[in-house]
Design a protein around this motif. Structure first.
Motif, short mmCIF file in Angstrom:
data_model
loop_
_atom_site.label_atom_id
_atom_site.label_comp_id
_atom_site.label_asym_id
_atom_site.label_seq_id
_atom_site.Cartn_x
_atom_site.Cartn_y
_atom_site.Cartn_z
N SER A 41 44.49 45.48 38.52
CA SER A 41 44.29 44.84 39.83
C SER A 41 43.63 43.49 39.64
CB SER A 41 43.36 45.68 40.70
OG SER A 41 43.96 46.88 41.08
N ALA A 42 43.54 42.75 40.72
CA ALA A 42 42.84 41.47 40.70
C ALA A 42 41.34 41.71 40.55
CB ALA A 42 43.12 40.71 41.98
N THR A 47 41.40 39.37 45.97
CA THR A 47 42.46 39.42 46.98
C THR A 47 41.91 39.05 48.36
OG1 THR A 47 43.53 41.13 45.66
CG2 THR A 47 44.33 40.85 47.91
N GLU A 74 46.29 39.05 40.36
CA GLU A 74 46.57 39.99 39.28
C GLU A 74 47.02 39.27 38.00
OE1 GLU A 74 46.72 40.95 42.37
OE2 GLU A 74 45.94 42.99 42.33
N PHE A 136 50.54 45.46 41.88
CA PHE A 136 50.57 45.01 43.27
C PHE A 136 51.71 44.04 43.58
CE2 PHE A 136 48.18 41.73 46.07
CZ PHE A 136 48.34 42.40 47.28
N ARG A 151 47.93 46.44 50.41
CA ARG A 151 46.60 46.63 49.83
C ARG A 151 46.54 47.91 49.00
NH1 ARG A 151 42.73 43.06 51.29
NH2 ARG A 151 42.10 43.56 49.17
N GLY A 153 48.01 48.24 46.22
CA GLY A 153 49.34 48.46 45.65
C GLY A 153 49.40 48.64 44.15
N SER A 154 48.31 48.32 43.45
CA SER A 154 48.35 48.49 41.99
C SER A 154 48.46 49.96 41.58
CB SER A 154 47.10 47.89 41.34
OG SER A 154 47.00 46.53 41.70
N ASP A 155 47.94 50.85 42.42
CA ASP A 155 48.12 52.29 42.14
C ASP A 155 49.62 52.60 42.08
OD1 ASP A 155 45.39 52.46 42.49
OD2 ASP A 155 45.45 54.04 44.01
N ARG A 428 37.92 51.66 44.11
CA ARG A 428 38.93 50.67 43.77
C ARG A 428 38.78 50.20 42.34
NH1 ARG A 428 42.87 50.71 45.18
NH2 ARG A 428 42.41 52.89 45.27
N1 ASP Z 1 44.42 43.44 44.52
C1 ASP Z 1 45.12 44.21 45.51
C2 ASP Z 1 44.15 44.65 46.57
O1 ASP Z 1 42.97 44.38 46.49
C3 ASP Z 1 45.84 45.36 44.92
C4 ASP Z 1 44.97 46.43 44.31
O2 ASP Z 1 43.79 46.22 44.11
O3 ASP Z 1 45.49 47.51 44.05
O4 ASP Z 1 44.55 45.28 47.51
#
Ligand code: ASP
Ligand code: MG
Length: 428
Positions: A41-42, A47, A74, A136, A151, A153-155, A428
């Motif tokens: 993730s970022a 984000t 990301e 993401f 939001r 979305g990396s999962d 997160r």
């Molecule tokens: N960086 C994105 C968010 O904060 C995606 C993630 O963290 O999964 O929503």
């Protein structure tokens, strides 16, 4: 030797220190002999900061450009992570979502993955590299533009990679230890679950549990991916989310016996209740009302209709919906007051929803009686009830929700002996 996909959330890579810690964890997995593919993730709140920046230059940012902007978060973390791994003497290569073969539909801001073609990842894996993929994000299959997955979305990125590469497990790392029987900030005696079925996890997530995103769990369930939700900050095992026919690795005999009827208790303060008073009790009124509500774009959750009073031939209908949607729906209903023929509208945003989830409900009776007795003993009034095959939900006063959750958790025998030592994380 296994193929392991790991996802690290923003809180795990919030600064240089965090990135190095994660790099070490990845290298340890590699040293243990496994192939490793990482979705990252970022960093931290990147984000959110990018969203704020966008809002400063444009009240309604162009969706294509917003996704282009957000996807950059990301890309920063993936490159830094690959560098950190390099400096530890291991080959690591970062790939953007499009380079990794993440193909999506065209819904900017909440794109759905339509296909994953990880050709380049396979090549790099064959060459012995550790793979780092920007979470993401993907590529719009029609326009070849960058999209983001919504939001959290990396999962989903991680689970989709695990499915496409046929990985043995998808480890989702965050700053919490796993999935708990309740939110430990609400129920201090909550226990970490060793495993939970994906079906239960979907109900838990839909009713307030925040550690895993629903879309990722749905994707995992559909594609047979085993998820292991665990903490970046401890070596401990977290919680396995198991699909059909899966069993938790490294089960000891005693653990295999454990089959609790209830997996968890969730709490949700995000909903409001609207009551339509004095609806004529004749066919077609519910249809008319919920057509108006759905045209207003609302996501209705629970619905209750009272028996009509014989003298008046009128009834009350109550339903719950996200707080943020209530104003629009109230306006839409008020505009149709005369045509529907109801008397008045009541809006209540002080409600709390408590849900009990467990696959064991299918085969055990008396599960709801325990809930109602626990609430009654605590003198907490139930305002609405709804059930699914593996869930019972009630609406109570919002300020009684935490107490309700504690007493219900205890009544199902879920309390642990000691208070959970939980990093008060974001998940997160
Ligand atoms: N960086 C994105 C968010 O904060 C995606 C993630 O963290 O999964 O929503
Ligand atoms: Mg994030």
């Amino acid at each position: 030797m296994a193929l392991i996909v790991q996802k690290y959330g923003g809180s795990s890579v919030a600064d240089a220190e965090g990135i190095k810690r994660v790099a070490k964890r990845i290298v340890d997995t590699r040293r243990a002999g496994h192939d490793v593919v990482v979705a990252v993730s970022a960093m931290g709140d990147t984000t959110d900061e990018l969203l704020d920046l966008a809002a400063e230059v444009a009240p309604i940012p162009a969706p294509r450009e917003l996704d282009m902007l957000l996807s950059s978060g990301e890309r920063i973390s993936m490159a830094l992570l690959a560098m950190a791994i390099h400096s530890m003497g291991f080959d690591a290569r970062s790939f953007t979502g499009p380079q990794a073969g993440m193909r999506t539909d065209s819904r900017y801001g909440s794109a759905r993955i339509v296909d994953v073609t990880p050709t380049r990842l396979r090549e790099a894996l064959d060459e012995g590299a550790i793979i780092i993929v920007a979470g993401f994000q993907g590529l719009n299959d029609d326009t070849q533009d960058i999209t983001t997955l919504g939001r959290g979305g990396s999962d989903t990125t991680a689970v989709a990679l695990a499915a496409a590469l046929d990985a043995d497990v998808c480890e989702i790392y965050s700053d919490v230890d796993g999935i708990f029987t309740a939110d430990p900030r609400v129920v201090p005696l909550a226990r970490k679950l060793q495993s939970v079925t994906s079906e239960e996890m979907l109900e838990l997530a839909a009713n307030g549990a925040k550690v895993l995103y629903i879309r990722a769990v749905e994707y995992a369930r559909r594609h047979g991916v085993m998820i292991h939700a665990r903490s970046t900050f401890t070596p401990n095992e977290g919680t396995y989310v198991l699909g059909e026919g899966m069993s938790r690795p490294s089960l000891t005999e005693g653990e295999a016996m454990e089959e609790p009827i209830v997996a968890g208790v969730t709490t949700d303060l995000s909903q409001a209740k609207i009551t339509i008073v004095g609806v004529p009790d004749v066919p077609g009124k519910a249809a008319g009302i919920f057509t108006i509500v759905s045209k207003a774009g609302a996501n209705v959750d629970m619905i209750v209709q009272n028996i009509s009073a014989a003298a008046t031939g009128r009834t009350d209908i109550s339903f719950t919906l996200p707080k943020a949607e209530a104003a629009t729906v109230l306006r839409a209903l008020a505009a149709e007051k005369d045509s529907v023929g109801f008397e008045s509208l009541v809006h209540d945003d002080q409600i709390g929803k408590l849900s009990v989830v467990g696959a064991g409900m299918r085969s055990h009776s008396g599960v709801s009686a325990i809930l109602f007795e626990a609430l009654s003993a605590a003198n907490i009034n139930i305002e609405m009830i709804s059930t699914s095959e593996i869930r019972i939900s009630v609406v109570v006063r919002g300020d009684e929700l935490a107490e309700a959750a504690r007493t219900v958790h205890s009544s199902y025998g879920l309390d642990s002996e000691i208070e959970a030592v939980v990093a008060a994380g974001t998940g997160r």
